[in-house]
Scaffold this motif. Structure first.
Motif: not given
Length: 643
Positions: A272-286
């Motif tokens: 399936g598709p690759r989850l390449t990047r996840v970005w969150h304003a709070s680093e500890n939730l990424i």
């Protein structure tokens, strides 16, 4: 309409003012109005009528305002932002709808106002308001000349013979002081992305920012994304562009071609598709958000529609403060091909504001184009690397009684080099070597190398001597060029005599070549060699004496029935033979070349007593150190040293 000064013509041929009653046409200040003023308050530039012009104009404005701020002539950021938006819009209009060179002028007036003028040389075309875009063009969501009219205190169009100028005057009033945003050096793409989205979204300022800064944001984001050649970096930049200005978090899934052909992973065993990047304003939730998103990739419902579509809110991964929110999925499509999906989310909303929905859709199109371009570059780089490997020997032969060293540095890493080399056994106690340089680079160079290198090996192993090999290779290149010309002529006739575009016609296929045969004997190596339009080889004796080892002869592929001659020398213990391409001899530093005044021979004389490897490395280093800039041509050199 307002009166137009006499030095500018009110109407140019093909344009009727009455056809544009909603466009205010007022005269800008006269170009001579600033006579006697501080010259530091005026800037002018001529930009090419290409897609690069808007980015160059924005860079100029940034530099001008930075200089004015340093001089204490301007304060605050809103005026600079507004001027950037106006300049970007007007230069883009000039490029798209006039297509000529663009004249940009920027002037700071005594009261702090800034006047910008953008001129082109196609006066019959009025600037276009994007409100009237056709349904087949990419909308910009109500931005365009109306934004210029909103931001400017006054603006208008002036005509003169053969040219048109659109001008705008932006007042310094109500421009607040800087709010502490740090300046950026622009040295890294990720840092640039953070500057474009500098701080967390603030509800009270979102609408103001969208109204005044969205156009500049998109333009700068386009420039930033278009310069990337790696799809992973494009995805990373996307996250920093969106978070936290437009959303609390975002994620990018990418699909490869097998995914597109086979569908999504749903028990069929297909990737399936690759989850390449996840970005969150709070680093500890990424990390927690990533784990949650990996379990539920977006499943587009509308085929090739770019979106947006609702996406389930991953509340359990974001904690109790973010239990509710809105998320949207945008399909990333370029050239009719789906490349992936962008998902954004923002807590505390039941639905995203329309302004943000439209702006992110605009940005998603640019992200898709950047990913498509990066993939195309990666494919071409892979093909070029495979082709380059096929054009060069997998290993250099070892010759009894002789050691060798090679330096090979193609200038363009993205395509086949024009230089090539070979060192191979030819049977009967003989070894052959070649160092060549093809006119041009890329596919045409690859064609010539693909002809020359296997034919050299074949003729050598068939027992042909050095001069005979060059004679036959010369005729082979001429015959191939004739066949290519005949094929081009037939194609031209079949096309009905249409004009041949540059690069479509038959290409000249010249080849400079140094070719030799090595035969060990008691006491040394017998070397028979010939140079066809190639830099002459040099022999270094152990005592430091240097002399040439061949005579200059004609390039291969130029003269029909050319006859080549060879020479034979003997290399005793410690003697070294240096063979180079013109990337060495013609390395430039200003108006000087490396080989001026026998520079290569003098450099080689200083290598007396060194091994083949050290000689090759010293010449390579001297060539690189000769100029301040990196070499602009391919570089190849071969050192053969009798033991």
């Amino acid at each position: 309409m307002g009166a137009i000064p006499t030095q500018r013509e009110t109407v140019s041929r093909g344009f009727e003012p009455s056809a544009h009653p909603t466009v205010p046409v007022t005269a800008p200040a006269s170009p001579d109005a600033g006579a006697g003023a501080d010259p530091r308050t005026r800037r002018h530039a001529t930009l090419p009528g290409s897609p690069l012009a808007p980015g160059s104009a924005r860079a100029l404005v940034r530099g001008v305002f930075a200089e004015w701020a340093e001089l204490g002539l301007v304060t605050g950021e809103r005026l600079a932002d507004d001027v950037m938006i106006v300049v970007s819009e007007l230069v883009t209009n000039a490029v798209v709808h006039a297509g000529t060179e663009v004249e940009l002028a920027c002037r700071l007036e005594a009261d702090g106002a800034v006047v910008v003028e953008v001129g082109d040389h196609h006066p019959s075309r009025a600037p276009r308001d994007h409100a009237a875009e056709s349904p087949y063009e990419t909308p910009e969501y109500r931005r365009g000349l109306r934004l210029v009219a909103t931001l400017a205190e006054s603006w208008g169009i002036a005509y003169r013979t053969g040219a048109k100028t659109v001008w705008a005057r932006l007042s310094a009033q109500d421009a607040p002081a800087a709010d502490g945003c740090e300046a950026h050096a622009g040295e890294r793409a990720l840092a640039d992305a953070e500057i474009l989205a500098p701080g967390p979204h603030r509800a009270g300022r979102d609408r103001e920012w969208l109204g005044r800064g969205a156009l500049s944001f998109l333009a700068e984001a386009s420039d930033l994304l278009a310069g990337q050649l790696d799809e992973g970096l494009v995805a990373a930049l996307t996250g920093q562009l969106i978070v936290p200005r437009l959303a609390d978090w975002c994620a990018v899934w990418l699909e490869d071609e097998s995914t597109v052909r086979g569908g999504w992973a749903d028990g069929t065993g297909l990737a399936g598709p690759r989850l390449t990047r996840v970005w969150h304003a709070s680093e500890n939730l990424i990390e927690e958000l990533r784990r949650r998103l990996e379990k539920e990739p977006p499943r587009p419902q509308n085929g090739l529609r770019s979106g947006p579509e609702p996406y389930p809110w991953p509340g359990e991964a974001l904690g109790p403060r973010s239990a509710h929110g809105a998320a949207l999925a945008y399909r990333l499509i370029a050239g009719g091909r789906p490349l992936g999906t962008l998902v954004i989310g923002r807590r505390g909303l039941t639905r995203f504001p329309d302004e943000i929905v439209g702006l992110v859709e605009d940005l998603a199109r640019r992200v898709a184009l950047a990913i498509g371009a990066a993939r195309q570059y990666a494919r071409q780089a892979t093909i070029s690397a495979v082709l380059q490997r096929g054009l060069l020997p997998g290993a250099v032969a070892e010759i009894p009684g002789m050691c060798s060293a090679l330096v090979y540095e193609p200038c363009d890493q993205g395509g086949p080099s024009g230089d090539f080399y070979d060192l191979f056994p030819a049977g009967d106690g003989r070894w052959c070597f070649a160092v060549g340089d093809v006119q041009g680079k890329g596919p045409e160079a690859a064609v010539v190398i693909g002809l020359a290198r296997p034919w050299l090996r074949l003729l050598a192993r068939e027992g042909y001597r050095v001069a005979d090999v060059l004679d036959r290779l010369n005729q082979l290149l001429l015959d191939d060029a004739t066949e290519a010309a005949d094929a081009a002529a037939r194609a031209l006739v079949a096309a009905g005599g249409r004009a041949v575009a540059p690069g479509e016609g038959p290409q000249t296929r010249f080849l400079s070549l140094l070719y030799g045969e090595l035969a060990p004997f008691d006491g040394g190596i017998r070397c028979t060699l010939a140079s066809a339009g190639h830099p002459l080889p040099l022999v270094l004796r152990p005592d430091g004496e240097v002399r040439t080892a061949a005579q200059p002869q004609t390039l291969l592929g130029v003269i029909e029935d050319a006859t080549y001659l060879s020479e034979t020398i003997e290399l005793g213990p410690g003697d070294s033979l240096l063979c180079v391409t013109d990337g060495v001899t013609e390395r430039r530093c200003g108006s000087r070349q490396f080989d001026d005044g026998d520079g290569l021979a003098r450099a080689l004389a200083d290598c007396a007593g060194l091994s083949a490897e050290l000689i090759a490395e010293r010449i390579r280093r001297l060539v690189h150190d000769f100029g301040r800039q990196p070499p602009e041509d391919d570089l190849a050199l071969l050192v053969l040293q009798a033991e």
